[in-house]
Design a protein around this motif. Sequence first.
Motif, PDB file in Angstrom:
ATOM      1  N   PHE A  13      37.093  15.413  36.874  1.00 18.10           N
ATOM      2  CA  PHE A  13      37.532  16.243  37.984  1.00 18.10           C
ATOM      3  C   PHE A  13      36.976  15.672  39.278  1.00 18.10           C
ATOM      4  O   PHE A  13      35.830  15.224  39.329  1.00 18.10           O
ATOM      5  CB  PHE A  13      37.021  17.685  37.823  1.00 18.10           C
ATOM      6  CG  PHE A  13      37.677  18.426  36.704  1.00 18.10           C
ATOM      7  CD1 PHE A  13      38.887  19.063  36.912  1.00 18.10           C
ATOM      8  CD2 PHE A  13      37.102  18.467  35.455  1.00 18.10           C
ATOM      9  CE1 PHE A  13      39.509  19.741  35.880  1.00 18.10           C
ATOM     10  CE2 PHE A  13      37.710  19.147  34.417  1.00 18.10           C
ATOM     11  CZ  PHE A  13      38.921  19.789  34.623  1.00 18.10           C
ATOM     12  N   ILE A  14      37.786  15.726  40.311  1.00 16.11           N
ATOM     13  CA  ILE A  14      37.349  15.304  41.641  1.00 16.11           C
ATOM     14  C   ILE A  14      37.613  16.467  42.584  1.00 16.11           C
ATOM     15  O   ILE A  14      38.732  16.981  42.648  1.00 16.11           O
ATOM     16  CB  ILE A  14      38.104  14.049  42.121  1.00 16.11           C
ATOM     17  CG1 ILE A  14      37.791  12.876  41.196  1.00 16.11           C
ATOM     18  CG2 ILE A  14      37.730  13.736  43.558  1.00 16.11           C
ATOM     19  CD1 ILE A  14      38.569  11.626  41.539  1.00 16.11           C
ATOM     20  N   PHE A  15      36.599  16.889  43.302  1.00 13.07           N
ATOM     21  CA  PHE A  15      36.731  17.968  44.266  1.00 13.07           C
ATOM     22  C   PHE A  15      36.390  17.417  45.646  1.00 13.07           C
ATOM     23  O   PHE A  15      35.416  16.677  45.809  1.00 13.07           O
ATOM     24  CB  PHE A  15      35.769  19.120  43.939  1.00 13.07           C
ATOM     25  CG  PHE A  15      36.061  19.770  42.624  1.00 13.07           C
ATOM     26  CD1 PHE A  15      37.023  20.755  42.524  1.00 13.07           C
ATOM     27  CD2 PHE A  15      35.379  19.391  41.484  1.00 13.07           C
ATOM     28  CE1 PHE A  15      37.305  21.354  41.310  1.00 13.07           C
ATOM     29  CE2 PHE A  15      35.643  19.978  40.265  1.00 13.07           C
ATOM     30  CZ  PHE A  15      36.610  20.973  40.180  1.00 13.07           C
ATOM     31  N   GLU A  16      37.179  17.793  46.611  1.00 14.40           N
ATOM     32  CA  GLU A  16      36.910  17.385  47.989  1.00 14.40           C
ATOM     33  C   GLU A  16      36.634  18.635  48.797  1.00 14.40           C
ATOM     34  O   GLU A  16      37.355  19.624  48.699  1.00 14.40           O
ATOM     35  CB  GLU A  16      38.116  16.652  48.567  1.00 14.40           C
ATOM     36  CG  GLU A  16      37.898  16.201  49.980  1.00 14.40           C
ATOM     37  CD  GLU A  16      39.081  15.459  50.564  1.00 14.40           C
ATOM     38  OE1 GLU A  16      39.127  15.310  51.789  1.00 14.40           O
ATOM     39  OE2 GLU A  16      39.962  15.049  49.799  1.00 14.40           O
ATOM     40  N   THR A  17      35.594  18.598  49.585  1.00 12.91           N
ATOM     41  CA  THR A  17      35.245  19.751  50.398  1.00 12.91           C
ATOM     42  C   THR A  17      34.803  19.289  51.778  1.00 12.91           C
ATOM     43  O   THR A  17      34.343  18.162  51.950  1.00 12.91           O
ATOM     44  CB  THR A  17      34.127  20.580  49.730  1.00 12.91           C
ATOM     45  OG1 THR A  17      33.856  21.711  50.543  1.00 12.91           O
ATOM     46  CG2 THR A  17      32.867  19.771  49.558  1.00 12.91           C
ATOM     47  N   HIS A  18      34.965  20.146  52.721  1.00 17.30           N
ATOM     48  CA  HIS A  18      34.520  19.837  54.079  1.00 17.30           C
ATOM     49  C   HIS A  18      33.101  20.356  54.331  1.00 17.30           C
ATOM     50  O   HIS A  18      32.481  20.012  55.309  1.00 17.30           O
ATOM     51  CB  HIS A  18      35.474  20.437  55.105  1.00 17.30           C
ATOM     52  CG  HIS A  18      36.811  19.786  55.101  1.00 17.30           C
ATOM     53  ND1 HIS A  18      37.044  18.563  55.644  1.00 17.30           N
ATOM     54  CD2 HIS A  18      37.992  20.176  54.580  1.00 17.30           C
ATOM     55  CE1 HIS A  18      38.309  18.220  55.484  1.00 17.30           C
ATOM     56  NE2 HIS A  18      38.898  19.185  54.825  1.00 17.30           N
ATOM     57  N   SER A  19      32.630  21.210  53.418  1.00 18.12           N
ATOM     58  CA  SER A  19      31.316  21.799  53.617  1.00 18.12           C
ATOM     59  C   SER A  19      30.731  22.239  52.278  1.00 18.12           C
ATOM     60  O   SER A  19      31.461  22.655  51.384  1.00 18.12           O
ATOM     61  CB  SER A  19      31.438  23.025  54.537  1.00 18.12           C
ATOM     62  OG  SER A  19      30.237  23.755  54.555  1.00 18.12           O
ATOM     63  N   LEU A  20      29.444  22.170  52.164  1.00 19.79           N
ATOM     64  CA  LEU A  20      28.744  22.704  51.000  1.00 19.79           C
ATOM     65  C   LEU A  20      28.001  23.986  51.374  1.00 19.79           C
ATOM     66  O   LEU A  20      27.061  24.394  50.707  1.00 19.79           O
ATOM     67  CB  LEU A  20      27.757  21.672  50.451  1.00 19.79           C
ATOM     68  CG  LEU A  20      28.381  20.425  49.840  1.00 19.79           C
ATOM     69  CD1 LEU A  20      27.302  19.418  49.460  1.00 19.79           C
ATOM     70  CD2 LEU A  20      29.225  20.787  48.638  1.00 19.79           C
ATOM     71  N   LYS A  21      28.471  24.632  52.414  1.00 14.79           N
ATOM     72  CA  LYS A  21      27.799  25.806  52.966  1.00 14.79           C
ATOM     73  C   LYS A  21      27.544  26.880  51.907  1.00 14.79           C
ATOM     74  O   LYS A  21      26.506  27.520  51.901  1.00 14.79           O
ATOM     75  CB  LYS A  21      28.644  26.371  54.105  1.00 14.79           C
ATOM     76  CG  LYS A  21      28.033  27.554  54.797  1.00 14.79           C
ATOM     77  CD  LYS A  21      28.901  27.993  55.956  1.00 14.79           C
ATOM     78  CE  LYS A  21      28.301  29.183  56.665  1.00 14.79           C
ATOM     79  NZ  LYS A  21      29.137  29.603  57.798  1.00 14.79           N
ATOM     80  N   PHE A  22      28.508  27.106  51.006  1.00 16.42           N
ATOM     81  CA  PHE A  22      28.369  28.181  50.030  1.00 16.42           C
ATOM     82  C   PHE A  22      28.056  27.675  48.626  1.00 16.42           C
ATOM     83  O   PHE A  22      28.106  28.440  47.662  1.00 16.42           O
ATOM     84  CB  PHE A  22      29.652  29.026  50.009  1.00 16.42           C
ATOM     85  CG  PHE A  22      29.930  29.660  51.337  1.00 16.42           C
ATOM     86  CD1 PHE A  22      29.171  30.721  51.798  1.00 16.42           C
ATOM     87  CD2 PHE A  22      30.942  29.174  52.144  1.00 16.42           C
ATOM     88  CE1 PHE A  22      29.415  31.300  53.031  1.00 16.42           C
ATOM     89  CE2 PHE A  22      31.208  29.747  53.375  1.00 16.42           C
ATOM     90  CZ  PHE A  22      30.440  30.806  53.824  1.00 16.42           C
ATOM     91  N   ALA A  23      27.728  26.407  48.486  1.00 16.35           N
ATOM     92  CA  ALA A  23      27.397  25.848  47.171  1.00 16.35           C
ATOM     93  C   ALA A  23      25.956  26.192  46.816  1.00 16.35           C
ATOM     94  O   ALA A  23      25.067  26.169  47.659  1.00 16.35           O
ATOM     95  CB  ALA A  23      27.583  24.339  47.178  1.00 16.35           C
TER      96      ALA A  23
END
Length: 84
Positions: A13-23
């Motif tokens: 799986f590949i996930f792209e995100t603009h922020s890890l603010k809520f990770a």
Amino acid sequence: NGERIQFGPNVNFIFETHSLKFASPATVSRMGMVFLDQESSDLKCIVNSWVRRQPEEAQLKLSGWIDDCFYKALDWVIQDGSGV
């Protein structure tokens, strides 16, 4: 809920995100991450590197299509702003 879905060894799986603010820290610690900063990443260098790894007979066609279509389409998407 803690339920896990098993996938075969050939599944990635590949996930792209603009922020890890809520990770959560647990999420971040389990992921392999590659950070590409838009300010310092030269798209043309990345694309040219990919083209050079393609079969030799395809490189000339790809270069032409990329110059004629890809960069124009990318500029349109960036200017429109709805796809980003």
